[in-house]
Scaffold this active site. Sequence first.
Site, short mmCIF file in Angstrom:
data_model
loop_
_atom_site.label_atom_id
_atom_site.label_comp_id
_atom_site.label_asym_id
_atom_site.label_seq_id
_atom_site.Cartn_x
_atom_site.Cartn_y
_atom_site.Cartn_z
N SER A 73 -2.99 -7.05 -0.03
CA SER A 73 -2.09 -6.87 1.12
C SER A 73 -2.90 -6.62 2.39
CB SER A 73 -1.13 -5.72 0.87
OG SER A 73 -1.83 -4.51 0.76
N LYS A 82 -0.30 5.60 -0.04
CA LYS A 82 0.89 6.25 -0.57
C LYS A 82 0.75 7.75 -0.81
CE LYS A 82 3.47 2.67 -0.69
NZ LYS A 82 4.74 2.63 -0.01
C1 LIG Z 1 -0.67 -1.96 -1.78
C2 LIG Z 1 0.37 -1.63 -0.76
N1 LIG Z 1 1.01 -0.52 -0.74
C3 LIG Z 1 1.97 -0.31 0.22
C4 LIG Z 1 2.28 -1.21 1.17
C5 LIG Z 1 3.36 -1.07 2.18
O1 LIG Z 1 3.52 0.14 2.61
P1 LIG Z 1 4.98 0.66 2.87
O2 LIG Z 1 5.58 0.90 1.53
O3 LIG Z 1 4.76 1.88 3.65
O4 LIG Z 1 5.72 -0.40 3.60
C6 LIG Z 1 1.65 -2.29 1.18
C7 LIG Z 1 1.97 -3.18 2.23
O5 LIG Z 1 1.32 -4.04 2.62
C8 LIG Z 1 0.70 -2.50 0.20
O6 LIG Z 1 0.08 -3.59 0.16
#
Ligand SMILES: Cc1ncc(COP(=O)(O)O)c(C=O)c1O
Length: 309
Positions: free
Chosen positions: A264, A48
Amino acid sequence: MRFERRLDSVVDMVGRTPLVRLRHVTRDLRGVKVYLKLEYMNPGGSVKDRPALQMMRDAIADGRLTRDKILIDSTSGNTGVAYAMLGAAAGIGVTLCLPANASVERQALLNAYGAEVVLTDPLEGTDGAIRRARELAADRTRYWYADQYNNPANPRAHMVTTAEEIWRQTSGRITHLVAGLGTTGTLMGTGRRLKELRPDVELVAVQPDGPFHGLEGMKHLATAIVPGIYDASVPDRTEVVATEDAEAMVRALAREAGLFVGWSTGAAVHAAAQVLAREGGARATVVVVAPDSGMRYLSERARLTGEET
Ligand SMILES: Cc1ncc(COP(=O)(O)O)c(C=O)c1O
């Protein structure tokens, strides 16, 4: 490599994450290479950092975000950590709405960076946090609403950074991109750019198997508020993964590969294994995005050890 350079700011540490070979899930398949894109190597500890930085940069550039405004958004945690870290570095205040059941590590991190945290009803999940952020953001003189679910700078961050890095790191050999869907920015942005570079690349979206799942950061789109940045025509296929299978994969990767990833990522690697098992012996170079590390979930010890609670 960014670690060999002398940097001016934590902001310069975002991106250029390593791609690491994963032999675990491909032991029996010849001609198949699986790599993890280790996004937890970003300074905020997750993928992120990329969209948060892009959204803030764009908003500062066109005057929507100034020092007298507070950045507000809803986040299950990782984007919040990124905003809080980057906001601290830029001298910008940050307010975050998140479900009260977000892991204690995430909440403690947000406090450490000095962000204000507004906890919302855990039963309403991330959608409850989105609704609260929208209510607060109605005060436009006080807040700038980053709105990661609808902000085009989110997928754009991945178009201009993540996709280009993966392309270079695989020398253009990538055949499959596997990524979980949360805001969907990772798959939309990385996937779109990789398709431009190589139209036959297969884009695999990963989703939990139901609305009540333990895969923090991921969304069950059939029952959730669908992000405005999501375009259902982008993924070539969607793989559905049960929380227990993701947990088993997290434990296996830690013990057998020395890679301690978040839930994830366990789900995405499980999905990659499902795809490869179905495709049989075809040659493939698979890149799985690892959004964060297992370090973010240490308080959930039972899930890490596989013990019954
Ligand atoms: C911890 C985490 N952050 C973010 C995401 C997803 O990313 P996005 O918001 O870009 O779809 C995931 C997706 O698997 C995730 O597990």
